[in-house]
Scaffold this motif. Structure first.
Motif, mmCIF file in Angstrom:
data_model
loop_
_atom_site.group_PDB
_atom_site.id
_atom_site.type_symbol
_atom_site.label_atom_id
_atom_site.label_comp_id
_atom_site.label_asym_id
_atom_site.label_seq_id
_atom_site.Cartn_x
_atom_site.Cartn_y
_atom_site.Cartn_z
ATOM 1 N N CYS A 137 0.801 -0.976 -0.219
ATOM 2 C CA CYS A 137 -0.432 -0.024 0.041
ATOM 3 C C CYS A 137 0.681 1.131 0.038
ATOM 4 O O CYS A 137 1.737 1.552 0.715
ATOM 5 N N CYS B 154 -0.179 3.199 3.919
ATOM 6 C CA CYS B 154 0.503 2.733 5.107
ATOM 7 C C CYS B 154 1.399 2.090 4.493
ATOM 8 O O CYS B 154 2.209 1.775 5.736
ATOM 9 N N CYS C 164 -4.961 0.615 5.344
ATOM 10 C CA CYS C 164 -6.208 1.708 6.211
ATOM 11 C C CYS C 164 -6.993 1.540 5.180
ATOM 12 O O CYS C 164 -7.166 2.733 4.919
ATOM 13 N N CYS D 168 -6.831 -2.474 0.909
ATOM 14 C CA CYS D 168 -5.261 -2.242 1.858
ATOM 15 C C CYS D 168 -6.102 -3.159 3.227
ATOM 16 O O CYS D 168 -6.915 -2.219 3.977
HETATM 17 ZN ZN LIG Z 1 -2.799 1.019 3.175
#
Ligand SMILES: [Zn+2]
Ligand SMILES: [Zn+2]
Ligand SMILES: [Zn+2]
Length: 360
Positions: free
Chosen positions: A15, A18, A32, A29
């Motif tokens: 991701c 994050c 997040c 993800c």
């Molecule tokens: Zn993420």
């Protein structure tokens, strides 16, 4: 080379928001909740093994996922509307597929992943820290030693070769200069010499080597071993399969297709053997002075035959008390009467290059 399918393996993606690493088949993800953007590629997951999940494999075979043109969510190749926003997927874009994402090696040495947040050492396959739950970065494998760059300075070597070339050319030039410069002299024939030879051939044992089907029928003392005679792209009866390192190809679905290039070695018996072959066992020589040359007399034993015959006729001259000899064609040999006068051409190396009898 034929491509052989080894199986399928789940890839992963990181991701960009994050830094959480997510399983390839997961579209959003787990850290997040963001959707995997189109420009975030799938990568090989360290230590991943071949998939046994038939659903994931079937999904990989349907084709690359379609990225929704409205919300960016990934959808299966056969979906018509986006599972996240309901948008029409004909407006979407298929993910890239076909790129090689890396070698497939589940037995690669396990690499520990250190958590940046708490310092915990996590197993290779972990995507979040087992102690604090923070997303983990990519495991860092030991880098192969840096390639040694060839050092500059080949220039000096080139100069050396140019120097050697110049010296060789000068030597050839000097040789040609002396060899080609000739001088005409008056010569007196002293002696006519002849030599005749006959080669005698006999059968002798010779060691040779061939594939079994090409070994002569009368060969003896065969010693054979299996060797690769040819290679094929497809399996042949009795062939041996040789495959390269398996590697993973992105299918655009989060699942990679593991393939390897194989070829098939066809083995055969390569044999060394002994066989009787004709070869020169003796050379008979007859020589003399004068104009009655004769072939050497010879008796052949059972397993012998006559081979090549050769004859040579030489006229020996004196020029200013120095002796020279010159090979004449047999048709001119009888002109070499002792005391006859000749014009000879002598080159810078002291060889007679032509001779012509003076008119009487
Ligand atoms: Zn993420
Ligand atoms: Zn959508
Ligand atoms: Zn941690």
């Amino acid at each position: 080379m034929a491509q052989k399918e080894v199986g399928f393996v789940e890839l992963e993606w990181t991701c960009p928001v994050c830094k959480t690493r997510n399983p390839g088949t997961q579209k959003t993800c787990s850290g997040c909740g963001a959707a995997q953007p189109e420009n975030v590629a799938f990568e090989t997951a360290a230590g991943a093994e071949l998939l046994t999940d038939e659903q994931k494999i079937a999904r990989a075979k349907t084709g690359p996922d379609i990225q929704c043109g409205f919300c960016g969510a990934r959808n299966a190749a056969d979906a018509k509307v986006c599972s996240q926003c309901g948008g029409d997927l004909t407006q979407g874009k298929a993910r890239a597929a076909g790129q090689v994402v890396g070698a497939f090696d589940p037995k690669a040495a396990a690499v520990e992943v250190t958590c940046a947040a708490c310092g915990m050492k996590n197993p290779t396959a972990a995507r979040v820290c087992v102690r604090c739950g923070a997303p983990l970065g990519k495991p860092v494998a030991a880098q192969p030693a840096a390639m040694v760059q060839p050092t500059a300075g080949g220039g000096g070597n080139a100069m050396l070769w140019i120097g050697i070339g110049v010296v060789v050319l000068l030597a050839i030039g000097a040789f040609m200069f002396f060899a080609l410069r000739t001088e005409n002299k008056i010569a007196v024939a002293q002696e006519a010499r002849w030599q005749r030879t006959i080669a005698v051939e006999g059968l002798a044992p010779v060691r040779d080597r061939d594939w079994r089907d090409q070994v002569p029928a009368d060969a003896s003392n065969l010693s054979c071993q299996r060797e690769v005679r040819s290679r094929s792209d497809s399996p042949q009866p009795g062939s041996r399969e040789v495959c390269g390192t398996p590697y993973t190809v992105d299918t655009g679905t989060g699942v990679g297709r593991v393939v390897q290039e194989c070829e098939y070695e066809i083995l055969d018996d390569l044999c060394t053997y002994t066989v009787l072959r004709w070869g020169v066992v003796n050379t008979l020589v007859s020589d003399g002075v004068g104009f009655s040359p004769a072939w050497p007399a010879a008796q052949l034993t059972g397993e012998q035959r006559f081979g090549q015959r050769s004859e040579r006729y030489v006229c020996v001259f004196t020029v200013d008390d120095k002796e020279y000899s010159f090979t004449l064609p047999s048709s001119l040999y009888e002109q070499c009467q002792p005391g006859s006068r000749w014009t000879v051409e002598i080159n810078g190396l002291g060889d007679v290059v032509s001779a012509e009898r003076e008119g009487d």
